[in-house]
Structures are given as C-alpha cells and as structure tokens.
Design a protein around this motif. Sequence first.
Motif, PDB file in Angstrom:
ATOM      1  N   LYS A 221       2.929   8.311  -0.680  1.00  0.00           N
ATOM      2  CA  LYS A 221       2.238   9.476  -1.221  1.00  0.00           C
ATOM      3  C   LYS A 221       0.884   9.685  -0.562  1.00  0.00           C
ATOM      4  N   ILE A 222       0.569  10.955  -0.298  1.00  0.00           N
ATOM      5  CA  ILE A 222      -0.769  11.357   0.133  1.00  0.00           C
ATOM      6  C   ILE A 222      -1.300  12.318  -0.927  1.00  0.00           C
ATOM      7  N   GLY A 223      -2.404  11.950  -1.532  1.00  0.00           N
ATOM      8  CA  GLY A 223      -2.932  12.712  -2.663  1.00  0.00           C
ATOM      9  C   GLY A 223      -3.552  14.039  -2.267  1.00  0.00           C
ATOM     10  N   PRO A 224      -3.830  14.897  -3.263  1.00  0.00           N
ATOM     11  CA  PRO A 224      -4.436  16.208  -2.999  1.00  0.00           C
ATOM     12  C   PRO A 224      -5.744  16.089  -2.220  1.00  0.00           C
ATOM     13  N   TYR A 225      -5.873  16.941  -1.197  1.00  0.00           N
ATOM     14  CA  TYR A 225      -7.101  17.054  -0.400  1.00  0.00           C
ATOM     15  C   TYR A 225      -7.532  15.733   0.241  1.00  0.00           C
ATOM     16  N   ALA A 226      -6.558  14.857   0.507  1.00  0.00           N
ATOM     17  CA  ALA A 226      -6.877  13.538   1.066  1.00  0.00           C
ATOM     18  C   ALA A 226      -7.611  13.645   2.402  1.00  0.00           C
ATOM     19  N   PHE A 227      -7.246  14.640   3.221  1.00  0.00           N
ATOM     20  CA  PHE A 227      -7.872  14.812   4.541  1.00  0.00           C
ATOM     21  C   PHE A 227      -8.608  16.153   4.645  1.00  0.00           C
ATOM     22  N   TYR A 228      -9.032  16.661   3.534  1.00  0.00           N
ATOM     23  CA  TYR A 228      -9.642  17.983   3.475  1.00  0.00           C
ATOM     24  C   TYR A 228     -10.814  18.118   4.451  1.00  0.00           C
TER      25      TYR A 228
ATOM     26  N   VAL B 299       0.870  -1.174   0.000  1.00  0.00           N
ATOM     27  CA  VAL B 299       0.000   0.000   0.000  1.00  0.00           C
ATOM     28  C   VAL B 299       0.905   1.221   0.000  1.00  0.00           C
ATOM     29  N   ALA B 300       0.921   1.955  -1.115  1.00  0.00           N
ATOM     30  CA  ALA B 300       1.896   3.039  -1.288  1.00  0.00           C
ATOM     31  C   ALA B 300       1.267   4.422  -1.422  1.00  0.00           C
ATOM     32  N   GLU B 301      -0.066   4.504  -1.532  1.00  0.00           N
ATOM     33  CA  GLU B 301      -0.660   5.819  -1.766  1.00  0.00           C
ATOM     34  C   GLU B 301      -2.021   5.947  -1.094  1.00  0.00           C
ATOM     35  N   ILE B 302      -2.257   7.123  -0.515  1.00  0.00           N
ATOM     36  CA  ILE B 302      -3.589   7.518  -0.054  1.00  0.00           C
ATOM     37  C   ILE B 302      -4.138   8.460  -1.115  1.00  0.00           C
ATOM     38  N   GLY B 303      -5.216   8.074  -1.769  1.00  0.00           N
ATOM     39  CA  GLY B 303      -5.703   8.799  -2.928  1.00  0.00           C
ATOM     40  C   GLY B 303      -6.324  10.151  -2.602  1.00  0.00           C
ATOM     41  N   PRO B 304      -6.540  10.978  -3.615  1.00  0.00           N
ATOM     42  CA  PRO B 304      -7.182  12.285  -3.428  1.00  0.00           C
ATOM     43  C   PRO B 304      -8.554  12.150  -2.763  1.00  0.00           C
ATOM     44  N   TYR B 305      -8.839  13.007  -1.805  1.00  0.00           N
ATOM     45  CA  TYR B 305     -10.123  13.065  -1.107  1.00  0.00           C
ATOM     46  C   TYR B 305     -10.476  11.756  -0.389  1.00  0.00           C
TER      47      TYR B 305
ATOM     48  N   LEU C 263       4.077  19.745   8.672  1.00  0.00           N
ATOM     49  CA  LEU C 263       4.001  20.772   9.707  1.00  0.00           C
ATOM     50  C   LEU C 263       3.629  22.134   9.129  1.00  0.00           C
ATOM     51  N   PHE C 264       4.124  22.440   7.943  1.00  0.00           N
ATOM     52  CA  PHE C 264       3.791  23.724   7.336  1.00  0.00           C
ATOM     53  C   PHE C 264       2.331  23.771   6.895  1.00  0.00           C
ATOM     54  N   GLU C 265       1.738  22.602   6.639  1.00  0.00           N
ATOM     55  CA  GLU C 265       0.320  22.560   6.272  1.00  0.00           C
ATOM     56  C   GLU C 265      -0.567  22.809   7.496  1.00  0.00           C
TER      57      GLU C 265
ATOM     58  N   SER D 188       9.022   7.881   5.292  1.00  0.00           N
ATOM     59  CA  SER D 188       8.846   7.485   3.889  1.00  0.00           C
ATOM     60  C   SER D 188       7.608   8.123   3.262  1.00  0.00           C
ATOM     61  N   THR D 189       6.673   8.614   4.091  1.00  0.00           N
ATOM     62  CA  THR D 189       5.525   9.358   3.565  1.00  0.00           C
ATOM     63  C   THR D 189       5.980  10.784   3.307  1.00  0.00           C
ATOM     64  N   ASN D 190       6.480  11.035   2.098  1.00  0.00           N
ATOM     65  CA  ASN D 190       7.120  12.329   1.823  1.00  0.00           C
ATOM     66  C   ASN D 190       6.679  12.993   0.527  1.00  0.00           C
ATOM     67  N   ASP D 191       5.642  12.439  -0.107  1.00  0.00           N
ATOM     68  CA  ASP D 191       5.077  13.066  -1.310  1.00  0.00           C
ATOM     69  C   ASP D 191       3.677  13.547  -0.944  1.00  0.00           C
ATOM     70  N   ILE D 192       3.570  14.830  -0.621  1.00  0.00           N
ATOM     71  CA  ILE D 192       2.319  15.382  -0.084  1.00  0.00           C
ATOM     72  C   ILE D 192       1.625  16.222  -1.146  1.00  0.00           C
ATOM     73  N   GLY D 193       0.408  15.858  -1.486  1.00  0.00           N
ATOM     74  CA  GLY D 193      -0.354  16.584  -2.502  1.00  0.00           C
ATOM     75  C   GLY D 193      -0.878  17.916  -1.998  1.00  0.00           C
ATOM     76  N   ALA D 194      -1.239  18.776  -2.924  1.00  0.00           N
ATOM     77  CA  ALA D 194      -1.742  20.115  -2.588  1.00  0.00           C
ATOM     78  C   ALA D 194      -2.996  20.025  -1.724  1.00  0.00           C
ATOM     79  N   GLY D 195      -3.020  20.788  -0.648  1.00  0.00           N
ATOM     80  CA  GLY D 195      -4.211  20.857   0.195  1.00  0.00           C
ATOM     81  C   GLY D 195      -4.544  19.585   0.938  1.00  0.00           C
ATOM     82  N   ALA D 196      -3.590  18.660   1.051  1.00  0.00           N
ATOM     83  CA  ALA D 196      -3.876  17.370   1.681  1.00  0.00           C
ATOM     84  C   ALA D 196      -4.386  17.522   3.108  1.00  0.00           C
ATOM     85  N   PHE D 197      -3.889  18.541   3.828  1.00  0.00           N
ATOM     86  CA  PHE D 197      -4.259  18.719   5.231  1.00  0.00           C
ATOM     87  C   PHE D 197      -5.037  20.015   5.476  1.00  0.00           C
ATOM     88  N   THR D 198      -5.570  20.590   4.432  1.00  0.00           N
ATOM     89  CA  THR D 198      -6.344  21.829   4.587  1.00  0.00           C
ATOM     90  C   THR D 198      -7.568  21.590   5.476  1.00  0.00           C
TER      91      THR D 198
END
Length: 326
Positions: free
Chosen positions: A93-100, A41-47, A147-149, A113-123
């Motif tokens: 990878k965590i996709g865009p807006y995964a936890f919006y 399991v390598a990716e958490i998809g968008p939304y 942390l910056f998110e 290893s979770t280091n590819d963060i999509g736009a707005g993933a933690f908005t």
Amino acid sequence: MEEFQGTQCLYQIEKGYIKITACRSFDNIAVIPAEIAGLPVAEIGPYAFSSERREPPQGTWTALDRVGGEGQEPPLLEGLRLKEVRLPATVRKIGPYAFYNCENWERFYFYSSTNDIGAGAFTGCKGVNYMNVTVLPEVRSGLKDILFEMRQEISVDYYMERDGETSYAKLIFPEFFEEAVENTPARIISNCTHGSGHCYRYCFEGRELKFREYDSQFYNMTVVEREELCTDMAVNRLRYPYSLAGEHREKYKDYLNKHRVTGARLALKRQDLDQLRWLLKETDYSQEELGQAIDEASKLRNQEGLSFLMDYRHSHFKPARKKFTL
C-alpha cells in the motif's frame, strides 16, 4: 560516483506489519527495506515523502550506518530532495499524498504487489521518467493505477517472473494531457485529450497489461508523436520482443527501416554501443545512411561509436580497387 550512504526509516508498528511514515538520508535515494523489527514493511504512509505534511511524522527511527560530522543527523528525504525510490515486494500500500509534489523525483522501482494506491499519492510528481516494475505470479499489478496518476512520458523496464524464469520487455508510455475547450455559441465546455499516451494507458485488462493491444497503438503513435520517440518504441519492441505478434513485428520493422539514421543517432546520444551493434545486425544500412550515422557520431563527439561505424563501413563497403590495363 559517491557511495550510497543508506536510508533511515521512521516507522510505526501496525497489526503484524510495518508502516513507513518518513525517511531521511544524506543521499537523495530512498531504499526501503523488506523487513524492520522482524515484521514485513507493507505500507508507505500518507505524506511520507511529501514536504507538505501538516503534522510532524511520528514513529521510531531505524539505525543508520553512517552519520555526518560530529554525529550530525541526516535531513528528511522529502519534497524536492527525492530523486529515486526503491520499494521491496512486501510493500502493498501507498497512502494518500505519499509523494505529493516530489517534483524532482525521477526513478521508481517497485513490484506488482504494490497495488493499493491512495488518493493523490503521485500528485505533482511530474519529473518521474523511468519505472522498473517486476510482475509477480498471480499478483494484480498496480502499474495501471500509477501510470494514470502520471501523465508524462515514462520508460518502463517490465519484468515478469513465472515458473522460476524471468521475461523482459522495454516499454514506453507516451505523454498525454487534457484541455478544456469552450464552445461559446453552444455554451458548453468540452474536454480534449492530446497525445497518444492516453490510449496506451488503456492497454490493460483489469490490471494485466495486454501486449497485443499495446502494440496495436503504434500506428496512431506515429501520427501524433515525434520521430525519435516512435523510433525508440520500434527498437525496444523488436530488440526485446516479449509477446510480440508477427503482424506487429512487421509494422515495427517497416518503421525502423525508414528511420535507421534516427535509430543510430539515439544509440550514439546514449553512448549505447550494444544498441548500435544490434541496429547494424538487424537492419540493412545503405552506404549513404552509414555515412550519415558517422556524421552524427562526429557531431556528438562519440569516439567509440565513430570508430565502430568507420570499421563497419570499411568491412562492408570496401572501395573498389582500380585496375590498370597495359
């Protein structure tokens, strides 16, 4: 505590790995497996956890050990239902807006290893107050980006694996926020940053946390942050002194020695007897300070802490015996 009932994952098979597109559970905890159908399991998809998705999630559901009455399916674990997330080391990878807008989400466990963060993933994830990150050898961490998110105050249990050994540091990243200030005569708008958290989030070189830079921010923190938070910081770094330079150790010790009663109060609030023992061992409480700590324990109705402090006072500040001369 009720037994955790498990997480059911909706997934898609990509090129050699699994992408999670949604989860459902009777609990509010998402525990993502490292492997599904023989693939990592390598990716958490968008939304994936957001209730704001525009289209229904697609994929195949994994089996769930427990179901509700009469075969009832568990509800989607999304939006305000989500309280805790645990990711395996395989997730890259965590996709865009995964936890919006997961506003009630509080605790996050993950690996460097979770280091590819999509736009707005933690908005909108303003409730996260605790992170547990394990830094793997020679793996670029995504902690800085995460942390910056999130601009709120966050406690971080920071584990480092190297040469078969694990080191540990207990860290705090304070809150910060930006404010737009209008200068009407000059017809300009300036952005002002408040809180020490902004400086702490810059204590990285690339994606590696630099502890010397982190510790050098403490003086600025004491100027702008509340006493309890600064005392917490001093206790954490002295109690778990990973990569703590001597000059910074002395500054933390000096601050803690001036706020011993606050340190005891924090330990009593959390009913953390181990921390209370550590404080009494590492710092020299006066009889007056110990009395204040006993008063705090009484106010908080912490009977275990109260008993411990009274025993300590009796053994360290024995009343002088009266002598009678005939």
